[in-house]
Design an enzyme around this catalytic site. Structure first.
Site, short mmCIF file in Angstrom:
data_model
loop_
_atom_site.label_atom_id
_atom_site.label_comp_id
_atom_site.label_asym_id
_atom_site.label_seq_id
_atom_site.Cartn_x
_atom_site.Cartn_y
_atom_site.Cartn_z
N ASP A 1 15.33 -7.55 -1.15
CA ASP A 1 15.25 -8.05 -2.53
C ASP A 1 16.31 -7.43 -3.42
O ASP A 1 16.69 -8.01 -4.44
CB ASP A 1 13.86 -7.76 -3.11
CG ASP A 1 12.75 -8.38 -2.29
OD1 ASP A 1 12.84 -9.59 -2.02
OD2 ASP A 1 11.81 -7.66 -1.90
N HIS B 1 9.58 -0.28 1.01
CA HIS B 1 8.90 -1.47 1.52
C HIS B 1 7.55 -1.07 2.07
O HIS B 1 7.38 0.03 2.60
CB HIS B 1 9.74 -2.15 2.60
CG HIS B 1 9.30 -3.54 2.91
ND1 HIS B 1 8.29 -3.80 3.82
CD2 HIS B 1 9.70 -4.75 2.44
CE1 HIS B 1 8.11 -5.12 3.90
NE2 HIS B 1 8.95 -5.71 3.08
#
Length: 435
Positions: free
Chosen positions: A369, A311
């Site tokens: 995700d 991320h």
């Protein structure tokens, strides 16, 4: 606003043989910041920070992220506690007003949102202008921006009452528009909202009910949807939120600002990440092929990248991923999906990522995700709707950030500077003299 405080420290910048001192501010938590707002006026130079990775564009009290420790706080409350014990509208109230609601405040807020879920009837005609196979995010960009043409009584951003009405309307109408975009895409009639249903159940009904039979809500799926909304409600100054703030800084109406945020979210590097993760899992196909793709991921010369890992901000395990993993299992169990090859691949990939030295060294932990795509697919949503659901959830964050910016007396219209590397001044030559 101006809640920042000086800590009696200053920072000195040396340019050539001159020194320039700038104040250092500290927030309630997080790193200190150097105030360089007067840098150009004093030194005649700019800073250069592509992607704004070391630049604070605003002061905010809404969301805090500690990427190194894997912490996400909404108004100081850990995301884990809100997602486990609260509901989405409670989170909306918290983000908008700064405090968790009392029972009376919660009932009043739920009532106001519920009574604003319908959209103007002429909006249904607006949808007929799109091709039947239009991407739902394209439909959302257009329809949300068009709300400003229907609700003139809440576009005066200088009026606090109108700002709040617009905020409630956006939170209430976004799921209705999203469901309409879905129904239009699959060729089914629009389904009106029902006031006796909670936010998530109402949304699922608008997506999946049909006139020819009664819709039976599933509380497990509704709870999963509600939790997904909470996990995606806000995420500090990400690309779409920064877009909303930048649009709002010009004085644009809130509907136009949210439409701009949706357009930014549509990008595959932002809101489309869960779609990319699902496609990657499908490409791998089975657990026995994982070593092949792990090898490719480690090869610097191979363009293949593992989606759903790592991320921009989190350098630890994404706190939303743990909750999303739990939610994913609950949904698959409720729907009787025991042997899902995508989930098998996902579980094995997660195990490798948490124990493989390469992933640990690179801090490539599974993010939210990674699991959300599997969950949404199991719930029956097509891949094209994944980012739309993200937009439904993020609307409250966008609105809260927009409202905070409008009410901040120190905020100015956004105007980044640049490092110009083009041609220097030159004179125009008539076309007959050009070679």
């Amino acid at each position: 606003m101006d809640a920042k405080t000086t800590n009696n420290k200053s920072s000195t910048l040396t340019v050539g043989n001159k020194n320039y001192d700038f104040p250092v501010y500290e927030g309630t938590i997080g790193p200190d910041v150097v105030d360089i707002s007067k840098l150009y006026g004093q030194a005649g130079i700019f800073t250069y920070d592509p992607g704004f990775t070391s630049t604070a564009s605003c002061e905010s009290k809404i969301t805090y992220i500690d990427g190194d420790e894997g912490i996400l706080l909404y108004r100081g409350y850990p995301i884990e506690q809100l997602a486990e014990h609260g509901d989405f509208l409670e989170t909306c109230y918290l983000l908008l007003y700064g405090e968790l609601p009392t029972p009376t405040q919660k009932a009043d807020f739920d009532y106001r949102v519920t009574r604003h879920t319908m959209v103007h009837e002429q909006m249904s005609r607006f949808f007929q202008g799109f091709r039947r196979d239009a991407h739902p995010m394209a439909v959302m960009c257009g329809s949300v921006g068009a709300l400003a043409a229907f609700y003139h009584d809440s576009t005066d951003i200088s009026d606090p009452q109108q700002r709040m009405i617009a905020s409630i309307r956006m939170i209430a109408k976004m799921p209705t528009l999203a469901a309409m975009a879905y129904k239009y895409n699959v060729g089914q009639p629009f389904v009106y909202p029902k006031n006796d249903l909670d936010y998530a159940t109402n949304f699922l009904r608008m997506c999946y009910a049909v006139p020819c039979e009664e819709y039976k809500p599933n509380p497990v799926l509704a709870r999963a949807m509600d939790r997904i909304f909470i996990l995606h409600a806000d995420h500090e100054q990400n690309a779409s939120t920064s877009t909303v703030r930048l649009s709002g800084s010009s004085g644009a109406n809130p509907f136009a600002c949210i439409a701009a945020g949706i357009a930014c979210l549509w990008g595959p590097a932002h809101g489309g990440a869960n779609e990319a993760a699902l496609k990657m899992l499908g490409e791998i196909g089975s657990v026995d092929r994982i070593p092949e793709f792990i090898k490719r991921a480690k090869d610097k010369n191979d363009p293949f990248r593992l989606m759903g890992f790592g991320h921009r901000v989190y350098k630890n395990y994404d706190p939303r991923a743990r909750l999303m993993q739990k939610t994913c299992h609950e949904v698959l169990s409720e729907l009787g999906i025991k042997d899902d090859p995508l989930l098998d691949v996902a579980m094995e990939l997660e195990k490798i990522a948490l124990h493989d030295d390469y992933f640990i060294e690179k801090k490539l932990y599974p993010n939210v995700d990674f699991y959300s795509g599997i969950t949404l697919k199991a719930m029956g949503f097509p891949v094209s709707m994944f980012t739309v659901l993200f937009a439904v959830a993020r609307t409250v964050g966008w609105i809260a950030q927009w409202k905070e910016m409008i009410e901040d007396p120190s905020q100015k219209i956004g105007r980044p500077r640049q490092l110009y590397t083009g041609a220097t001044q030159r004179d125009y030559a008539p076309i007959s003299r050009r070679k």
